[in-house]
Design a protein around this motif. Structure first.
Motif, PDB file in Angstrom:
ATOM      1  N   MET A   1       1.002  -1.234  -0.007  1.00  0.00           N
ATOM      2  CA  MET A   1       0.172  -0.081   0.002  1.00  0.00           C
ATOM      3  C   MET A   1       0.858   1.321   0.040  1.00  0.00           C
TER       4      MET A   1
ATOM      5  N   ILE B   1     -10.812   5.427  -0.450  1.00  0.00           N
ATOM      6  CA  ILE B   1      -9.378   5.809  -0.397  1.00  0.00           C
ATOM      7  C   ILE B   1      -8.574   6.012  -1.698  1.00  0.00           C
TER       8      ILE B   1
ATOM      9  N   SER C   1      -5.180   8.986  -5.050  1.00  0.00           N
ATOM     10  CA  SER C   1      -5.934   9.284  -3.743  1.00  0.00           C
ATOM     11  C   SER C   1      -5.742  11.043  -3.757  1.00  0.00           C
TER      12      SER C   1
ATOM     13  N   TYR D   1       1.832   5.467   0.280  1.00  0.00           N
ATOM     14  CA  TYR D   1       1.424   6.469   1.007  1.00  0.00           C
ATOM     15  C   TYR D   1       1.446   7.439   0.041  1.00  0.00           C
TER      16      TYR D   1
ATOM     17  N   GLN E   1      -6.370   4.252  -2.806  1.00  0.00           N
ATOM     18  CA  GLN E   1      -4.819   4.156  -2.605  1.00  0.00           C
ATOM     19  C   GLN E   1      -4.418   3.366  -3.667  1.00  0.00           C
TER      20      GLN E   1
ATOM     21  N   SER F   1      -7.848  -0.940  -2.095  1.00  0.00           N
ATOM     22  CA  SER F   1      -7.692   0.486  -2.596  1.00  0.00           C
ATOM     23  C   SER F   1      -8.916   1.026  -2.047  1.00  0.00           C
TER      24      SER F   1
ATOM     25  N   GLU G   1       5.614   9.530  -2.524  1.00  0.00           N
ATOM     26  CA  GLU G   1       4.928   8.076  -2.354  1.00  0.00           C
ATOM     27  C   GLU G   1       5.924   7.271  -1.889  1.00  0.00           C
TER      28      GLU G   1
END
Length: 132
Positions: A7, A116, A14, A9, A118, A106, A82
């Protein structure tokens, strides 16, 4: 087949604020979703391991030439947006199943209960060549 589901960030898809700006209720809904999905994976026998990671500002980047002392740099570079937020290691029958899990992750709830969106990276875990 084992897959690492990672995942990101701060992925570009997003548009939500960083989690430190979410309400306690939004955080609770997000983490409850993650826990429920992880429990489902465990029940199906697909869950191997998974962890959330500390925030990117606590990251350390390490580079070494194997001879001298390693170079350790604190946190992400200012232009870096990221970084890895967490992962699940799953053992599933196919890439399609790993992608299905990633798609659900996601769409976890974010601010206002919206997905989100993501970015989730899926990679097969490679095994070492057999010893002769």
């Amino acid at each position: 087949m084992r897959y690492m589901i990672m995942m990101d960030y701060g992925g570009v898809e997003s548009a939500c604020e960083p989690m430190d700006r979410w309400t306690p209720e939004e955080l609770q809904a997000h983490f409850a979703f993650q826990a429920a999905l992880q429990a489902e994976l465990a029940e199906r026998g697909e869950f191997v391991d998974g962890q959330g990671l500390a925030s990117p500002d606590q990251a350390k980047f390490v580079v070494s030439d194997g001879v001298g002392a390693p170079v350790v740099i604190d946190g992400p570079y200012p232009e870096g947006k990221e970084l890895l937020a967490g992962y699940w290691l799953v053992d599933v029958d196919s890439l399609d199943r790993a992608i299905e899990i990633a798609a659900r992750a996601s769409a976890a709830p974010a601010q206002g209960g919206l997905p989100i969106k993501q970015r989730i990276e899926v990679r097969e875990v490679m095994s070492a060549p057999a010893a002769e």
